[in-house]
Write a protein that holds these residues in place. Structure first.
Motif, short mmCIF file in Angstrom:
data_model
loop_
_atom_site.label_atom_id
_atom_site.label_comp_id
_atom_site.label_asym_id
_atom_site.label_seq_id
_atom_site.Cartn_x
_atom_site.Cartn_y
_atom_site.Cartn_z
N THR A 117 0.83 -1.20 0.00
CA THR A 117 0.00 0.00 0.00
C THR A 117 0.87 1.25 0.00
O THR A 117 1.90 1.32 0.69
CB THR A 117 -0.92 0.01 1.23
OG1 THR A 117 -1.79 -1.13 1.16
CG2 THR A 117 -1.76 1.28 1.28
N ILE A 118 0.44 2.23 -0.77
CA ILE A 118 1.09 3.54 -0.83
C ILE A 118 0.19 4.54 -0.12
O ILE A 118 -1.03 4.56 -0.33
CB ILE A 118 1.33 3.97 -2.29
CG1 ILE A 118 2.23 2.95 -3.00
CG2 ILE A 118 1.94 5.37 -2.36
CD1 ILE A 118 2.37 3.20 -4.49
N THR A 119 0.77 5.40 0.70
CA THR A 119 0.00 6.34 1.50
C THR A 119 -0.77 7.33 0.63
O THR A 119 -0.29 7.75 -0.43
CB THR A 119 0.95 7.11 2.44
OG1 THR A 119 1.71 6.17 3.20
CG2 THR A 119 0.17 8.01 3.39
N ALA A 120 -1.96 7.69 1.10
CA ALA A 120 -2.77 8.68 0.39
C ALA A 120 -1.98 9.97 0.18
O ALA A 120 -1.14 10.34 0.99
CB ALA A 120 -4.05 8.98 1.17
N THR A 122 0.30 10.55 -1.86
CA THR A 122 1.65 10.33 -2.38
C THR A 122 1.57 10.20 -3.89
O THR A 122 0.92 9.29 -4.41
CB THR A 122 2.25 9.04 -1.79
OG1 THR A 122 2.29 9.14 -0.37
CG2 THR A 122 3.65 8.81 -2.33
N SER A 159 -7.07 0.27 -4.96
CA SER A 159 -6.66 -0.41 -3.75
C SER A 159 -7.10 -1.88 -3.83
O SER A 159 -8.04 -2.22 -4.56
CB SER A 159 -7.28 0.24 -2.51
OG SER A 159 -8.70 0.17 -2.57
N ALA A 213 -5.41 5.91 0.11
CA ALA A 213 -4.35 4.91 0.03
C ALA A 213 -4.59 4.00 -1.18
O ALA A 213 -5.73 3.71 -1.54
CB ALA A 213 -4.30 4.11 1.32
N TYR A 214 -3.52 3.52 -1.79
CA TYR A 214 -3.64 2.71 -3.00
C TYR A 214 -2.44 1.79 -3.12
O TYR A 214 -1.40 2.02 -2.49
CB TYR A 214 -3.77 3.60 -4.23
CG TYR A 214 -2.55 4.45 -4.54
CD1 TYR A 214 -1.69 4.13 -5.60
CD2 TYR A 214 -2.25 5.59 -3.80
CE1 TYR A 214 -0.59 4.90 -5.89
CE2 TYR A 214 -1.14 6.37 -4.08
CZ TYR A 214 -0.31 6.02 -5.13
OH TYR A 214 0.78 6.80 -5.42
N ASN A 215 -2.57 0.78 -3.95
CA ASN A 215 -1.42 -0.09 -4.22
C ASN A 215 -1.23 -0.36 -5.70
O ASN A 215 -0.37 -1.14 -6.08
CB ASN A 215 -1.54 -1.41 -3.45
CG ASN A 215 -2.58 -2.36 -4.03
OD1 ASN A 215 -3.52 -1.92 -4.69
ND2 ASN A 215 -2.41 -3.65 -3.77
#
Length: 639
Positions: A117-120, A122, A159, A213-215
């Motif tokens: 996961t990548i932080t919102a 970003t 996500s 947040a997303y990946n």
């Protein structure tokens, strides 16, 4: 079922205090049928080599379906490569019998390494390399001409994305290709903003910033919904090398990391012909040259072409790699077209500055050049005289928004100007952050340098205050060398006060400025004061004065008269010595004296544009006194 498992690891790279982390998880591509009837095909839409197709879709009787998915597992590309790329092509082509359009909108989706996961908030950056292009599009689309490709590239975050799966089952016996597998792309995560940007080298990037947040993140290339059928046989092509996130840069990263290619704000007024196309280069030319560090390069603003239309507002945005603090300033070096300056200073409200924080579209700071000039005590009229080419005048100044920001927008407002200033109207030579630089609280003025007489001393003063977290490390006064238009350090000009001793006529109209050194102790910078002009008034010389001596007898009163043909509105003074010491004997053009011996007097003159003669340069006037002869001896003889 065939399962492709690919293990890939993030590649980290340190650049200017920033760490780049490439998205090296599985990548998928997709192209969606856009034809009017099922089975018209995707035309030339798709993704090019070196990507490889892992699965095809098929439908009824083996015909192509509305959706085709592509799966990629190549570890050698899109992981920081600067030499390998894939081209995303969205197309509109002629379909069956050349009647109806076929083609597809296309995307490429990256999963983060290990699907982490990548932080919102970003951003993910897609390196595009060259500018996206379009072919076959000639009519107005989306209210703009010729820049449709920039409106056609958008990013979407997801996500819960996981590894794709392939399915070898077929829909029927006639289908010769395996049916689509499962992309496992996840679900849309929040809302994403997309900006197309350039770096200092002129390479293009797509910056996608999700607010959740997303990946995984997808780059979509799609035709606008208002595309005309006349634009069948058209393509939009976008190269993609890799995708990455990166950490913030350090406080000493003062140059913008990216710039926008140019923006048309407030709409564009098009001509009725609607032919040709308003290119971004007709709005902001060479945008990357404003951030490439070469002091002689610049981006240039225009209001458009008269034959095409006029953009109400033309803008260029500058993106920094970290948030500036409330104490940081912005240093701007602008070139302003002389014709705009000649419209009057109030017209300089047409040049606006907006600062933003994050993805918000609401400025956290707004000002314009005229207001900043008043606030900073800048004398913009000096621009007409100095700095730059005959067509453009340069201005170098620093201002502090007083808020946190990471993006600066420079706007040229043609609507406010209300004049047809076309072409190279505004130049941006450099944009930099100025961390914790001092503030000039009192600019030098010309008041203490006006009518400084030749040979006298002249002085300038500047007052600067250090920022709370900054320092002032020194001063350096400079003067402009008119021969080559370069600034030269003034001798002994290393304090806040400059004294120019024994000025000469050659210094007349020489420009001076103060350079204040300081700011953040780790990366000190410099700011410049307003430019001020030294005005040297020449002194009169003896040849400026006409006065004749005379000859008298001792004790006889005589009046000397002085005049001039070279000094306007003259006033005269008479002295008893060449050094011009003591009180004047007369402050008129006449001197009445009755010397008993031959005596010289010295007369000076001053008037419009001339100071009084310097010692030993006055006009000498002599009254010659004849010596008395003894009375003749009379001899009387008698006859």
């Amino acid at each position: 079922m065939i399962l492709f498992t690919v293990l890939m690891f993030a590649l980290n790279k340190e650049v200017n205090g920033q760490t780049k982390t490439y998205l090296t998880g599985q990548k998928t591509g997709n192209k969606v049928q856009a034809g009017s009837l099922i089975g018209l095909g995707t035309g030339s839409a798709g993704l090019s080599a070196p990507m490889s197709t892992e699965a095809w879709g098929c439908g009824l009787l083996g015909a192509q379906t509305n959706e085709f998915r592509f799966y990629y597992a190549d570890q050698t590309i899109l992981t920081g490569s600067t030499s390998n790329s894939t081209t995303i092509t969205a197309s509109r082509n002629f379909g069956l019998a050349g009647l109806l359009g076929s083609g597809a909108d296309t995307y490429l989706q990256f999963r983060n390494t290990a699907n982490a996961t990548i932080t919102a908030n970003t951003p993910t950056y897609f390196k595009l390399g060259g500018r996206p292009t379009n072919t076959g599009i000639t009519l107005a689309v989306g209210g703009l001409l010729g820049i449709v490709e920039l409106n056609s590239i958008t990013g979407t975050a997801y996500s819960g994305a996981s590894n794709y799966k392939l399915n070898t089952a077929t829909t029927n016996a006639l289908c010769s290709n395996p049916y689509n597998g499962l992309e496992n792309n996840g679900s849309v995560a929040g809302t994403s903003t997309t900006k197309l940007l350039l770096d200092a080298a002129g390479d293009w990037y797509a910056k996608v910033t999700p607010n959740a947040a997303y990946n995984a993140v997808r780059l979509n290339v799609a035709f606008p919904t208002d595309l005309s059928l006349a634009n069948v046989a058209a393509e939009i092509n976008v190269n993609v090398y890799h995708a990455f996130t990166e950490t913030d840069g350090g406080i000493c990263n003062t140059s913008p990391q990216f710039t926008s290619p140019g923006e048309a704000l407030g709409g564009i007024t098009l001509n009725t012909a609607g032919v040709g196309g308003l290119q971004l280069s007709q709005l902001v030319a060479n945008p990357q040259q404003a951030i490439n560090g070469n002091a002689g390069d610049y981006s240039s603003f225009s209001s458009g072409l008269a034959s095409v239309g006029v953009a109400n507002q033309v803008a260029q945005s500058f993106y920094f790699d970290h948030k500036a603090t409330t104490e940081d300033g912005v240093r701007l070096q602008l070139g302003i077209q002389g014709s705009l300056i000649n419209l009057g200073l109030l017209k300089l409200t047409t040049i606006k500055f907006n600062a933003y924080n994050g993805t918000s579209t609401t400025p956290v700071y707004q000002s314009n050049l005229n207001d900043l000039a008043t606030l900073l005590q800048l004398n913009l009229l000096n621009l007409v005289v100095i700095n730059g080419s005959p067509s453009h005048k340069k201005l170098d100044f620093v201002f502090k928004p007083g808020v946190q920001f990471d993006r600066l927008e420079v706007v040229f407002d043609q609507g406010v100007a209300a004049v047809g200033v076309l072409g190279d109207a505004l130049r941006i030579y450099e944009v930099n952050l100025a961390p914790a630089l001092p503030t000039i609280t009192l600019q030098p003025t010309t008041a203490n340098s006006t009518n400084i007489c030749e040979g006298s001393n002249a002085g300038f003063n500047v007052t600067a205050t250090a920022a709370t977290s900054g320092v002032i490390t020194g001063y350096q006064w400079q003067y402009l060398n008119a021969a080559d238009s370069t600034w030269v350090d003034a001798p002994s000009g290393t304090t806040s006060a400059l004294t120019v001793t024994a000025v000469t006529n050659a210094m007349n109209n020489r420009w001076y400025r103060a350079k204040i050194l300081g700011g953040n102790a780790s990366c000190p910078g410099e700011i410049y004061s307003n430019e001020v002009k030294l005005t040297v008034t020449p002194r009169a010389v003896a040849s400026d004065i006409t006065a004749l001596g005379t000859t008298v007898c001792p004790g006889i009163s005589s009046t000397l008269t002085a005049s001039t043909l070279t000094v306007a509105s003259p006033s005269f003074k008479w002295y008893s010595n060449a050094a011009l010491t003591g009180s004047p004997l007369s402050s008129t053009n006449q001197l009445t004296a009755a010397p008993t011996i031959t005596t010289s007097y010295w007369v000076t003159v001053q008037g419009t544009g001339k100071c009084e003669n310097a010692p030993n340069t006055a006009k000498q006037v002599t009254i010659t006194v004849n010596s008395l002869q003894p009375p003749p001896v009379l001899t009387i003889s008698s006859n």
